[in-house]
Design a protein around this motif. Structure first.
Motif, PDB file in Angstrom:
ATOM      1  N   LYS A  55       0.842  -1.208   0.000  1.00 10.79           N
ATOM      2  CA  LYS A  55       0.000   0.000   0.000  1.00 10.79           C
ATOM      3  C   LYS A  55       0.869   1.247   0.000  1.00 10.79           C
ATOM      4  O   LYS A  55       0.679   2.164  -0.797  1.00 10.79           O
ATOM      5  CB  LYS A  55      -0.853   0.027   1.281  1.00 10.79           C
TER       6      LYS A  55
ATOM      7  N   SER B 225       1.075   3.653  -3.117  1.00 10.10           N
ATOM      8  CA  SER B 225       0.209   4.831  -2.891  1.00 10.10           C
ATOM      9  C   SER B 225       0.785   6.072  -3.575  1.00 10.10           C
ATOM     10  O   SER B 225       0.068   6.994  -3.925  1.00 10.10           O
ATOM     11  CB  SER B 225       0.046   5.099  -1.403  1.00 10.10           C
ATOM     12  N   ARG B 226       2.093   6.034  -3.810  1.00 11.49           N
ATOM     13  CA  ARG B 226       2.716   7.173  -4.489  1.00 11.49           C
ATOM     14  C   ARG B 226       2.286   7.264  -5.958  1.00 11.49           C
ATOM     15  O   ARG B 226       2.512   8.244  -6.616  1.00 11.49           O
ATOM     16  CB  ARG B 226       4.239   7.048  -4.419  1.00 11.49           C
TER      17      ARG B 226
ATOM     18  N   THR C  74      -0.877   5.768  -7.222  1.00 13.25           N
ATOM     19  CA  THR C  74      -2.313   5.602  -7.547  1.00 13.25           C
ATOM     20  C   THR C  74      -3.096   6.831  -7.117  1.00 13.25           C
ATOM     21  O   THR C  74      -2.588   7.710  -6.454  1.00 13.25           O
ATOM     22  CB  THR C  74      -2.898   4.335  -6.875  1.00 13.25           C
TER      23      THR C  74
END
Ligand code: ADP
Length: 243
Positions: free
Chosen positions: A236, A240-241, A243
């Motif tokens: 995650k 996360s960087r 999405t």
């Protein structure tokens, strides 16, 4: 079609791969993601015996090889089944584009020079560089050199092509051309394992995404699973960087 079991590799005290398992089906595109230093390149190099893993097994084309006890013949067989596309292209600077593709066919597959040149011409055309056959690498752009690198791998007709960050040395405007070529090969059903930092591309091209860290596979799954519903906190955070 390809099964990789329990690959371990250390450089001195540094345990770089701590038991990597991977299955790749025929025609599948597997993308390896993970922070720098997580062992992705080393893993690819171990598959191609550019590095010798300390331990592990590879099944490719129905042939099981135990890396620790592999014979020269087994190693050669695996090298023939796995072609590598390198970050820095790794072309012979004193050979033309055509010779770069044809020469390995003569040296490793025993093809005649004529046969090798015919195959090389076909592959040059496929990567859109038939008019560059007699150019030397220095006369070609980075993107063109990488397309020669890809043509060289394709010419060998391997069971799988291993791409090690194929676009990371390219100027941004050349990246998309090269990615488009790789994507078209994926659509043709060429089996590949790719290390890349191009997240959108990974998302679009992969059948299976593998997230590696510290020499382990943290998590693997479809792009949908890894990018949108990762199970592991580390995945995650890493993804996360993007999405
Ligand atoms: P990644 O591709 O994920 O960035 P690498 O496989 O390149 O990771 O590197 C993993 C680790 O292995 C790093 O700590 C790197 O320094 C080390 N390493 C890679 N190749 C060698 C080598 N030939 N000799 C010593 N250490 C190496």
């Amino acid at each position: 079609m390809i099964k990789i079991k329990e690959i371990h590799k250390s450089f001195g005290e540094n345990q770089v791969l701590k038991g990597i398992d991977l299955e790749v089906k025929k025609g599948e595109v597997v993308v390896l993601l993970g922070p720098s230093g997580s062992g992705k390149t080393t893993f690819l190099r171990c598959l191609n015996f550019l590095e010798t893993a300390d331990q592990g097994k590879i099944v490719i084309e129905n042939q099981l090889t135990d890396i620790a006890t592999a014979t020269k013949k087994e190693i050669l067989q695996i090298q023939r089944s796995t072609a590598m596309v390198f970050q820095n292209y790794a072309l012979f600077t004193n050979k033309t584009a055509l010779e770069n593709i044809a020469m390995p066919l003569v040296l490793t597959q025993g093809k005649s020079k004529n046969e090798a040149r015919t195959i090389a011409k076909r592959l040059l055309k496929k990567v859109g560089l038939e008019d560059r056959a007699d150019h030397y690498p220095v006369q070609l752009s980075g993107g063109q050199q990488q397309r020669i690198g890809i043509a060289r791998a394709l010419a060998l007709n391997p069971a799988v092509i291993l791409f090690d960050e194929p676009t990371s040395a390219l100027d941004p405007e050349l990246v998309s051309q090269t990615l488009a070529l790789i994507q078209s090969l994926a659509k043709e059903g060429i089996t590949m394992i790719l290390v890349t930092h191009e997240m959108q591309f990974a998302h679009d091209v992969a059948d299976q995404v593998v997230f590696m860290e510290h020499g382990h596979i943290v998590e693997s799954g479809t792009p949908q699973e890894l990018f949108y519903t990762p199970k592991e906190e580390r995945t995650k955070i890493f993804l996360s960087r993007f999405t």
